[in-house]
Design a protein around this motif. Structure first.
Motif, PDB file in Angstrom:
ATOM      1  N   PHE A  94       0.757  -1.214   0.041  1.00  0.00           N
ATOM      2  CA  PHE A  94       0.017  -0.015  -0.071  1.00  0.00           C
ATOM      3  C   PHE A  94       1.002   1.169   0.171  1.00  0.00           C
ATOM      4  CE2 PHE A  94      -2.465   3.307   2.364  1.00  0.00           C
ATOM      5  CZ  PHE A  94      -3.532   3.504   1.401  1.00  0.00           C
ATOM      6  N   ILE A  95       1.878   1.324   0.822  1.00  0.00           N
ATOM      7  CA  ILE A  95       2.741   2.496   1.041  1.00  0.00           C
ATOM      8  C   ILE A  95       3.579   2.823  -0.410  1.00  0.00           C
ATOM      9  CG2 ILE A  95       5.042   3.331   1.843  1.00  0.00           C
ATOM     10  CD1 ILE A  95       4.312   1.725   4.507  1.00  0.00           C
ATOM     11  N   PHE A  96       3.806   1.711  -1.258  1.00  0.00           N
ATOM     12  CA  PHE A  96       4.408   1.650  -2.565  1.00  0.00           C
ATOM     13  C   PHE A  96       3.509   2.387  -3.433  1.00  0.00           C
ATOM     14  CE2 PHE A  96       5.629  -0.108  -6.852  1.00  0.00           C
ATOM     15  CZ  PHE A  96       6.986   0.392  -6.663  1.00  0.00           C
ATOM     16  N   GLU A  97       2.279   2.045  -3.452  1.00  0.00           N
ATOM     17  CA  GLU A  97       1.181   2.414  -4.428  1.00  0.00           C
ATOM     18  C   GLU A  97       1.074   3.904  -4.124  1.00  0.00           C
ATOM     19  OE1 GLU A  97      -3.745   2.740  -4.142  1.00  0.00           O
ATOM     20  OE2 GLU A  97      -2.814   0.873  -3.454  1.00  0.00           O
ATOM     21  N   VAL A  98       0.898   4.413  -2.776  1.00  0.00           N
ATOM     22  CA  VAL A  98       0.862   5.812  -2.499  1.00  0.00           C
ATOM     23  C   VAL A  98       2.221   6.651  -3.194  1.00  0.00           C
ATOM     24  CG1 VAL A  98       0.497   7.530  -0.679  1.00  0.00           C
ATOM     25  CG2 VAL A  98      -0.698   5.583  -0.508  1.00  0.00           C
ATOM     26  N   SER A 112       3.175  14.632  -0.194  1.00  0.00           N
ATOM     27  CA  SER A 112       4.534  14.286  -0.281  1.00  0.00           C
ATOM     28  C   SER A 112       5.418  14.249   1.198  1.00  0.00           C
ATOM     29  CB  SER A 112       5.227  15.320  -1.098  1.00  0.00           C
ATOM     30  OG  SER A 112       6.506  15.272  -1.169  1.00  0.00           O
ATOM     31  N   ALA A 113       6.274  13.466   1.325  1.00  0.00           N
ATOM     32  CA  ALA A 113       7.073  13.326   2.258  1.00  0.00           C
ATOM     33  C   ALA A 113       8.232  14.387   2.436  1.00  0.00           C
ATOM     34  CB  ALA A 113       7.471  11.962   2.654  1.00  0.00           C
ATOM     35  N   PHE A 114       8.540  14.841   1.076  1.00  0.00           N
ATOM     36  CA  PHE A 114       9.609  15.918   1.255  1.00  0.00           C
ATOM     37  C   PHE A 114       9.289  17.128   1.336  1.00  0.00           C
ATOM     38  CE2 PHE A 114      10.759  11.752  -0.834  1.00  0.00           C
ATOM     39  CZ  PHE A 114      11.779  11.267  -0.170  1.00  0.00           C
ATOM     40  N   PHE A 203       5.833   6.590  11.745  1.00  0.00           N
ATOM     41  CA  PHE A 203       6.487   6.581  10.300  1.00  0.00           C
ATOM     42  C   PHE A 203       6.348   5.320   9.523  1.00  0.00           C
ATOM     43  CE2 PHE A 203      10.663   6.696   7.970  1.00  0.00           C
ATOM     44  CZ  PHE A 203       9.980   7.341   6.766  1.00  0.00           C
ATOM     45  N   TYR A 204       5.916   5.394   8.392  1.00  0.00           N
ATOM     46  CA  TYR A 204       5.788   4.102   7.444  1.00  0.00           C
ATOM     47  C   TYR A 204       6.889   3.621   7.355  1.00  0.00           C
ATOM     48  CZ  TYR A 204       6.375   7.424   3.750  1.00  0.00           C
ATOM     49  OH  TYR A 204       6.820   8.470   2.837  1.00  0.00           O
ATOM     50  N   ARG A 430      -3.968   5.350   7.093  1.00  0.00           N
ATOM     51  CA  ARG A 430      -3.670   3.933   7.099  1.00  0.00           C
ATOM     52  C   ARG A 430      -2.170   3.631   6.611  1.00  0.00           C
ATOM     53  NH1 ARG A 430      -5.736   0.165   1.876  1.00  0.00           N
ATOM     54  NH2 ARG A 430      -4.434  -1.646   2.262  1.00  0.00           N
ATOM     55  N   MET A 431      -1.227   4.315   6.252  1.00  0.00           N
ATOM     56  CA  MET A 431       0.046   4.246   5.813  1.00  0.00           C
ATOM     57  C   MET A 431       0.993   4.381   7.271  1.00  0.00           C
ATOM     58  SD  MET A 431       0.737   7.027   2.884  1.00  0.00           S
ATOM     59  CE  MET A 431       2.422   6.531   2.581  1.00  0.00           C
TER      60      MET A 431
END
Length: 471
Positions: A94-98, A112-114, A203-204, A430-431
């Protein structure tokens, strides 16, 4: 009996709660407070610093201390447990998808995480990279093998020293970003099947690391404002054979909260009492908004069991992928693990950062960066309160994330999918949980300049949320 500074902290909190001091109002100066309270200037300063770290007040350079905007305390999920064990973690797909969806340059990157790359001094970094590229020799690769570039490790050690911490360059290992530092630290002290404590929400990247290394998760509840629940943590340490504890002590992702100095000290002491290694994820430590840089929990480690992991990716150069771990007694083992995996961190990037950091430009850049992020966070917060009245926002005074609670019955994952079709990204809750919690929460990136494009995107989110409200 409480100390004088604890009494003052409690008094100011009660005064703010009773609306004696209103949000945005200036508090008495340090000197005025000392004179009226009959305590020393240093005691008042310590009390104000604690109130600032807890989000009650904030400081403005050359101006003084002000009451922070009132926080709306977010609720905890209805099925929330203070200690939530998970025999296995399965969240990477799921994380990869997002994360893949967020690569589209046409998407408004609220998920975005950045931080906004426009906030970084790219021209100066490019000059440093050019200088070292011309000066590199055939031996440069060898000189920058683990533990990493000596000049860079010395600079990092000096920055610890400025906070009163004694961290030898010999215990610092330069890594390919903080994620390698964190993964190597986790690998150094665990074996498949071991129990590892994480926060909830977490943190995922921590959840992905546990899944990859086949580790079991003990998710400990984290309060939106005060962070990890130490009572629940001690319960978990009593009940399970825990090997490591992965915690974000400053600007926790996704909540944004920072632990108080007292809580960091208690955390370090608790883990040492149970012989559990602390893996401290502190990538946002430079992104504080007050006048005083928060200490890491490693500052209270007396046995070398805390591995403090950080990087320059969130404060200076995301693309350079240079981080480090101040690894204490595990420095040697982490170096050997790195040699068996990535071999070493990019030599040109290490040299370029050492070249740039040798100038005075970094601290000037950080002051501008913090000022800009604080301004943008205030702008976004005001706009979101106006455009999204249905949601609740966690108020934390550092970093570039907001943690947002949707109305009951509105699924953040479904909102994410609908928003993505409108070229808008968010990071659904959910992440951040191995147990499927936080389905009506999402993380929101505020680092990009607020403009007409962002306004239109938030208006679309508002429409989508209204469409999803239960009838």
């Amino acid at each position: 009996m409480p100390s004088k500074y604890e009494v003052l902290v409690q008094q100011v909190r009660e005064q703010i709660t009773a609306n004696i001091w209103q949000a945005g109002e200036k508090l008495p100066s340090l000197r005025e407070q000392a004179e009226s309270s009959g305590i020393s200037l240093m005691t008042v300063m310590h009390a104000y610093q604690i109130l600032e770290s807890q989000g009650w007040i904030f400081s403005r350079p050359q101006s003084g201390y002000y009451v922070a905007p009132k926080a709306e305390f977010l609720t905890q999920p209805a099925v929330h447990q203070q200690v939530q064990p998970a025999e296995s973690v399965d969240i990477n797909d799921f994380i990869f998808e997002v994360l893949q969806a967020g690569r589209d340059p046409d998407i408004v990157p609220f998920g975005s995480a950045f931080p906004d790359p426009g906030l970084f001094p790219r021209r100066q970094l490019t000059r440093s990279l050019s200088r070292v590229a011309h000066a590199m020799s055939a031996l440069s690769v060898v000189d920058n093998l683990p533990p990493g570039n000596e000049a860079l490790r010395n600079i990092i050690a000096k920055r610890y020293a400025l906070q009163g911490m004694k961290v030898s360059p010999d215990e610092i290992v330069i890594t390919a970003g903080a994620m390698e530092a964190l993964n190597l630290s986790l690998q150094a002290v665990t074996r498949p099947g071991d129990w590892v404590i994480v926060e909830n929400p977490a943190f995922y990247g921590a959840l992905q690391a546990l899944e990859r290394l086949q580790l079991k998760a003990l998710a400990i509840a984290a309060h939106p404002r005060f962070g990890i629940d130490l009572t629940a943590l001690e319960q978990a340490l009593n009940d399970y054979p825990v090997k490591a504890c992965w915690v974000m002590t400053n600007s926790q992702n996704p909540l944004g909260c920072t632990l108080s100095d007292e809580k960091k000290q208690q955390l370090a002491a608790l883990l040492q009492r149970y012989n559990v290694y602390l893996i401290e994820d502190d990538v946002y430590h430079e992104l504080y908004f007050g006048a005083h840089k928060p200490l890491p929990a490693k500052a209270y480690d007396t046995r070398g069991m805390a591995m403090h992991c950080s990087s320059f990716s969130k404060s200076l150069a995301a693309g350079f992928r240079v981080g480090w771990v101040a690894a204490g007694e595990m420095a040697g083992r982490i170096q050997r693990l790195q040699l068996m995996s990535t071999l070493s961190t990019s030599a040109p990037m290490q040299l370029a950062l050492a070249n740039y950091l040798a100038t005075r430009g970094y601290d000037s850049h950080l002051r501008r960066l913090r000022r800009m992020l604080e301004q943008r966070k205030n702008s976004y917060r005001q706009a979101l309160h106006r455009l999204l009245p249905e949601v609740r926002i966690n108020e934390c005074h550092s970093g570039y994330f907001l943690w947002i609670e949707l109305p009951p019955g509105v699924d953040a994952t479904e909102l994410y999918r609908r928003a993505l079709r409108q070229k808008i990204s968010i990071a659904p809750g959910r992440m951040f949980s191995a147990g499927g919690l936080y389905n009506n929460y999402f993380r929101f990136n505020i680092s990009y300049e607020w403009n007409d494009r962002q306004t239109r995107a938030v208006e679309v989110l508002a429409r989508l949320i209204k469409e999803m409200l239960p009838v």
